[in-house]
Design a protein around this motif. Structure first.
Motif, PDB file in Angstrom:
ATOM      1  N   LEU A  27       0.826  -1.208   0.000  1.00  0.00           N
ATOM      2  CA  LEU A  27       0.000   0.000   0.000  1.00  0.00           C
ATOM      3  C   LEU A  27       0.863   1.262   0.000  1.00  0.00           C
ATOM      4  CD1 LEU A  27      -2.900  -0.865   2.494  1.00  0.00           C
ATOM      5  CD2 LEU A  27      -2.988  -0.773  -0.005  1.00  0.00           C
ATOM      6  N   GLN A  28       1.903   1.278   0.813  1.00  0.00           N
ATOM      7  CA  GLN A  28       2.787   2.446   0.878  1.00  0.00           C
ATOM      8  C   GLN A  28       3.489   2.679  -0.453  1.00  0.00           C
ATOM      9  OE1 GLN A  28       2.849   4.701   3.338  1.00  0.00           O
ATOM     10  NE2 GLN A  28       1.200   3.455   4.160  1.00  0.00           N
ATOM     11  N   ALA A  29       3.943   1.617  -1.085  1.00  0.00           N
ATOM     12  CA  ALA A  29       4.595   1.743  -2.389  1.00  0.00           C
ATOM     13  C   ALA A  29       3.599   2.236  -3.434  1.00  0.00           C
ATOM     14  CB  ALA A  29       5.190   0.396  -2.814  1.00  0.00           C
ATOM     15  N   ALA A  30       2.391   1.696  -3.378  1.00  0.00           N
ATOM     16  CA  ALA A  30       1.374   2.084  -4.360  1.00  0.00           C
ATOM     17  C   ALA A  30       1.029   3.559  -4.254  1.00  0.00           C
ATOM     18  CB  ALA A  30       0.121   1.224  -4.168  1.00  0.00           C
ATOM     19  N   ILE A  31       0.804   4.059  -3.050  1.00  0.00           N
ATOM     20  CA  ILE A  31       0.420   5.468  -2.922  1.00  0.00           C
ATOM     21  C   ILE A  31       1.592   6.378  -3.272  1.00  0.00           C
ATOM     22  CG2 ILE A  31       0.850   5.747  -0.437  1.00  0.00           C
ATOM     23  CD1 ILE A  31      -1.948   7.347  -2.588  1.00  0.00           C
ATOM     24  N   ALA A  32       2.808   5.955  -2.965  1.00  0.00           N
ATOM     25  CA  ALA A  32       3.984   6.759  -3.330  1.00  0.00           C
ATOM     26  C   ALA A  32       4.062   6.912  -4.851  1.00  0.00           C
ATOM     27  CB  ALA A  32       5.257   6.107  -2.789  1.00  0.00           C
ATOM     28  N   TYR A  41      -2.826   6.938 -11.189  1.00  0.00           N
ATOM     29  CA  TYR A  41      -3.263   5.541 -11.069  1.00  0.00           C
ATOM     30  C   TYR A  41      -2.943   4.744 -12.331  1.00  0.00           C
ATOM     31  CZ  TYR A  41      -6.391   1.520 -10.843  1.00  0.00           C
ATOM     32  OH  TYR A  41      -6.896   0.251 -10.862  1.00  0.00           O
ATOM     33  N   SER A  42      -3.339   5.247 -13.478  1.00  0.00           N
ATOM     34  CA  SER A  42      -3.179   4.499 -14.731  1.00  0.00           C
ATOM     35  C   SER A  42      -1.720   4.257 -15.086  1.00  0.00           C
ATOM     36  CB  SER A  42      -3.873   5.230 -15.885  1.00  0.00           C
ATOM     37  OG  SER A  42      -5.253   5.287 -15.647  1.00  0.00           O
ATOM     38  N   ALA A  43      -0.877   5.242 -14.841  1.00  0.00           N
ATOM     39  CA  ALA A  43       0.531   5.134 -15.230  1.00  0.00           C
ATOM     40  C   ALA A  43       1.360   4.261 -14.289  1.00  0.00           C
ATOM     41  CB  ALA A  43       1.155   6.517 -15.314  1.00  0.00           C
ATOM     42  N   THR A  44       0.819   3.903 -13.147  1.00  0.00           N
ATOM     43  CA  THR A  44       1.533   3.071 -12.179  1.00  0.00           C
ATOM     44  C   THR A  44       1.248   1.607 -12.467  1.00  0.00           C
ATOM     45  OG1 THR A  44       1.376   4.793 -10.489  1.00  0.00           O
ATOM     46  CG2 THR A  44       1.821   2.556  -9.719  1.00  0.00           C
ATOM     47  N   THR A  45       2.309   0.817 -12.556  1.00  0.00           N
ATOM     48  CA  THR A  45       2.132  -0.612 -12.836  1.00  0.00           C
ATOM     49  C   THR A  45       2.319  -1.441 -11.564  1.00  0.00           C
ATOM     50  OG1 THR A  45       4.474  -1.025 -13.315  1.00  0.00           O
ATOM     51  CG2 THR A  45       3.078  -0.290 -15.168  1.00  0.00           C
ATOM     52  N   THR A  46       1.755  -2.630 -11.573  1.00  0.00           N
ATOM     53  CA  THR A  46       1.932  -3.532 -10.429  1.00  0.00           C
ATOM     54  C   THR A  46       3.396  -3.965 -10.310  1.00  0.00           C
ATOM     55  OG1 THR A  46       1.248  -5.408 -11.807  1.00  0.00           O
ATOM     56  CG2 THR A  46      -0.441  -4.386 -10.398  1.00  0.00           C
ATOM     57  N   LYS A  47       4.081  -4.021 -11.419  1.00  0.00           N
ATOM     58  CA  LYS A  47       5.503  -4.371 -11.383  1.00  0.00           C
ATOM     59  C   LYS A  47       6.293  -3.304 -10.615  1.00  0.00           C
ATOM     60  CE  LYS A  47       9.390  -5.661 -14.276  1.00  0.00           C
ATOM     61  NZ  LYS A  47       9.842  -6.038 -15.599  1.00  0.00           N
ATOM     62  N   GLU A  48       5.997  -2.031 -10.894  1.00  0.00           N
ATOM     63  CA  GLU A  48       6.668  -0.938 -10.185  1.00  0.00           C
ATOM     64  C   GLU A  48       6.323  -0.956  -8.693  1.00  0.00           C
ATOM     65  OE1 GLU A  48       6.835   2.651 -13.442  1.00  0.00           O
ATOM     66  OE2 GLU A  48       4.872   2.103 -12.619  1.00  0.00           O
ATOM     67  N   ILE A  49       5.057  -1.217  -8.401  1.00  0.00           N
ATOM     68  CA  ILE A  49       4.633  -1.275  -6.996  1.00  0.00           C
ATOM     69  C   ILE A  49       5.381  -2.373  -6.266  1.00  0.00           C
ATOM     70  CG2 ILE A  49       2.706  -1.733  -5.422  1.00  0.00           C
ATOM     71  CD1 ILE A  49       0.853  -0.496  -7.625  1.00  0.00           C
ATOM     72  N   SER A  50       5.433  -3.554  -6.863  1.00  0.00           N
ATOM     73  CA  SER A  50       6.109  -4.679  -6.199  1.00  0.00           C
ATOM     74  C   SER A  50       7.596  -4.391  -6.020  1.00  0.00           C
ATOM     75  CB  SER A  50       5.875  -5.987  -6.957  1.00  0.00           C
ATOM     76  OG  SER A  50       6.423  -5.933  -8.254  1.00  0.00           O
ATOM     77  N   GLN A  51       8.228  -3.774  -7.019  1.00  0.00           N
ATOM     78  CA  GLN A  51       9.651  -3.445  -6.903  1.00  0.00           C
ATOM     79  C   GLN A  51       9.897  -2.470  -5.754  1.00  0.00           C
ATOM     80  OE1 GLN A  51      10.555  -2.089 -10.888  1.00  0.00           O
ATOM     81  NE2 GLN A  51      11.315  -4.106 -11.511  1.00  0.00           N
ATOM     82  N   LEU A  52       9.090  -1.412  -5.691  1.00  0.00           N
ATOM     83  CA  LEU A  52       9.266  -0.422  -4.626  1.00  0.00           C
ATOM     84  C   LEU A  52       8.965  -1.014  -3.251  1.00  0.00           C
ATOM     85  CD1 LEU A  52      10.033   2.505  -3.977  1.00  0.00           C
ATOM     86  CD2 LEU A  52       7.619   3.113  -4.259  1.00  0.00           C
ATOM     87  N   ALA A  53       8.005  -1.921  -3.200  1.00  0.00           N
ATOM     88  CA  ALA A  53       7.640  -2.565  -1.926  1.00  0.00           C
ATOM     89  C   ALA A  53       8.664  -3.617  -1.512  1.00  0.00           C
ATOM     90  CB  ALA A  53       6.260  -3.196  -2.031  1.00  0.00           C
ATOM     91  N   PHE A  57       0.257 -10.088  -6.026  1.00  0.00           N
ATOM     92  CA  PHE A  57      -1.026 -10.634  -6.469  1.00  0.00           C
ATOM     93  C   PHE A  57      -1.608 -11.664  -5.494  1.00  0.00           C
ATOM     94  CE2 PHE A  57       0.255  -9.007 -10.738  1.00  0.00           C
ATOM     95  CZ  PHE A  57      -0.802  -8.129 -10.884  1.00  0.00           C
ATOM     96  N   ARG A  58      -0.794 -12.197  -4.619  1.00  0.00           N
ATOM     97  CA  ARG A  58      -1.339 -13.050  -3.554  1.00  0.00           C
ATOM     98  C   ARG A  58      -2.056 -12.198  -2.503  1.00  0.00           C
ATOM     99  NH1 ARG A  58       3.631 -15.741  -2.219  1.00  0.00           N
ATOM    100  NH2 ARG A  58       4.133 -16.814  -4.126  1.00  0.00           N
ATOM    101  N   THR A  68      -5.891  -7.360  -7.795  1.00  0.00           N
ATOM    102  CA  THR A  68      -5.726  -6.393  -8.885  1.00  0.00           C
ATOM    103  C   THR A  68      -5.174  -5.074  -8.355  1.00  0.00           C
ATOM    104  OG1 THR A  68      -7.932  -5.470  -8.576  1.00  0.00           O
ATOM    105  CG2 THR A  68      -7.760  -7.344 -10.104  1.00  0.00           C
ATOM    106  N   LYS A  69      -4.745  -4.242  -9.280  1.00  0.00           N
ATOM    107  CA  LYS A  69      -4.306  -2.896  -8.907  1.00  0.00           C
ATOM    108  C   LYS A  69      -5.498  -2.106  -8.360  1.00  0.00           C
ATOM    109  CE  LYS A  69      -3.218   0.213 -12.092  1.00  0.00           C
ATOM    110  NZ  LYS A  69      -2.534   1.050 -13.097  1.00  0.00           N
ATOM    111  N   GLN A  70      -6.681  -2.360  -8.906  1.00  0.00           N
ATOM    112  CA  GLN A  70      -7.892  -1.696  -8.408  1.00  0.00           C
ATOM    113  C   GLN A  70      -8.141  -2.057  -6.941  1.00  0.00           C
ATOM    114  OE1 GLN A  70      -9.980   0.593 -10.072  1.00  0.00           O
ATOM    115  NE2 GLN A  70     -10.753   0.848  -7.995  1.00  0.00           N
ATOM    116  N   GLU A  71      -7.879  -3.304  -6.563  1.00  0.00           N
ATOM    117  CA  GLU A  71      -8.057  -3.717  -5.164  1.00  0.00           C
ATOM    118  C   GLU A  71      -7.076  -2.988  -4.258  1.00  0.00           C
ATOM    119  OE1 GLU A  71      -7.807  -7.671  -2.352  1.00  0.00           O
ATOM    120  OE2 GLU A  71      -8.324  -7.983  -4.466  1.00  0.00           O
ATOM    121  N   ILE A  72      -5.878  -2.748  -4.745  1.00  0.00           N
ATOM    122  CA  ILE A  72      -4.895  -1.968  -3.976  1.00  0.00           C
ATOM    123  C   ILE A  72      -5.438  -0.558  -3.752  1.00  0.00           C
ATOM    124  CG2 ILE A  72      -2.586  -0.930  -4.001  1.00  0.00           C
ATOM    125  CD1 ILE A  72      -1.671  -3.409  -5.654  1.00  0.00           C
TER     126      ILE A  72
END
Length: 194
Positions: free
Chosen positions: A10-15, A22-34, A42-43, A47-51
């Motif tokens: 969550l912290q990585a996603a909001i950062a 929202y659209s330009a942020t990928t789950t790959k980037e979120i996972s890397q930052l986290a 994904f476990r 989805t990114k929407q759920e985040i």
């Protein structure tokens, strides 16, 4: 540990979302930052929407839980109560700058994000309207005011100060939050008192 991983995501996603949207942020980037694998992300979130949904839920529920929005904490002294509301609001907004930035960034693009994030201002408006109606009933404020316009003025005053601090990085308002609250609430209350 599982909750800690969810929080890191969550912290990585909001950062990222507050910077890129929202659209330009990928789950790959979120996972890397986290610091987790995309599979782990994904476990925890399907989805990114759920985040995003979890971020918004966390943001709105933490505001609702703030002490000042519980009627038992009111003393029905206009200056004391309005100063406490202002403090609560300013503290909350400063703690959640990234969510506010995301709402600004997505306004007009993903209106559903902004729409869901307006739950907090709607809660504050309802609380303040109920409060001023009670103050009117107790004969502590002038009777001939438009409660809704008065509440909107108070909210706008607080949002304006937050925005001047946040957006202009204190180049517009160089006073402390406490000085702003003390001065503005005193003037505001003076206009309402009988």
């Amino acid at each position: 540990m599982p909750q800690e991983t969810r929080e890191k995501i969550l912290q990585a996603a909001i950062a990222l979302m507050s910077l890129k949207g929202y659209s330009a942020t990928t789950t790959k980037e979120i996972s890397q930052l986290a610091g987790v694998s995309e599979m782990t992300l994904f476990r925890k979130y399907k989805t990114k929407q759920e985040i995003l949904d979890n971020l918004i839920e966390k943001y709105t529920s933490s505001f609702q839980a703030k002490k000042i929005f519980v009627e038992n904490d009111l003393v029905y002294d206009l200056e004391v109560d309005l100063a406490n509301v202002s403090r609560t609001y300013q503290t909350f907004m400063n703690e959640n700058k990234k969510v506010v930035l995301l709402a600004y960034k997505e306004s007009g693009t993903h209106d559903e994000i902004s729409e869901r994030l307006t739950a907090n201002p709607r809660l504050m408006k309802k609380f303040l309207m109920d409060y001023l109606l009670e103050m009117k009933r107790r004969d502590k404020i002038i009777p001939d005011i438009n409660i809704e316009l008065t509440v909107l003025s108070f909210m706008t005053m607080n949002l304006g100060f937050f925005s001047s601090q946040f957006i202009s990085v204190k180049k517009v308002a160089v006073v402390s939050v406490e000085a702003f609250i003390e001065h503005s609430v005193k003037i505001f209350a003076r206009g309402l008192k009988k």
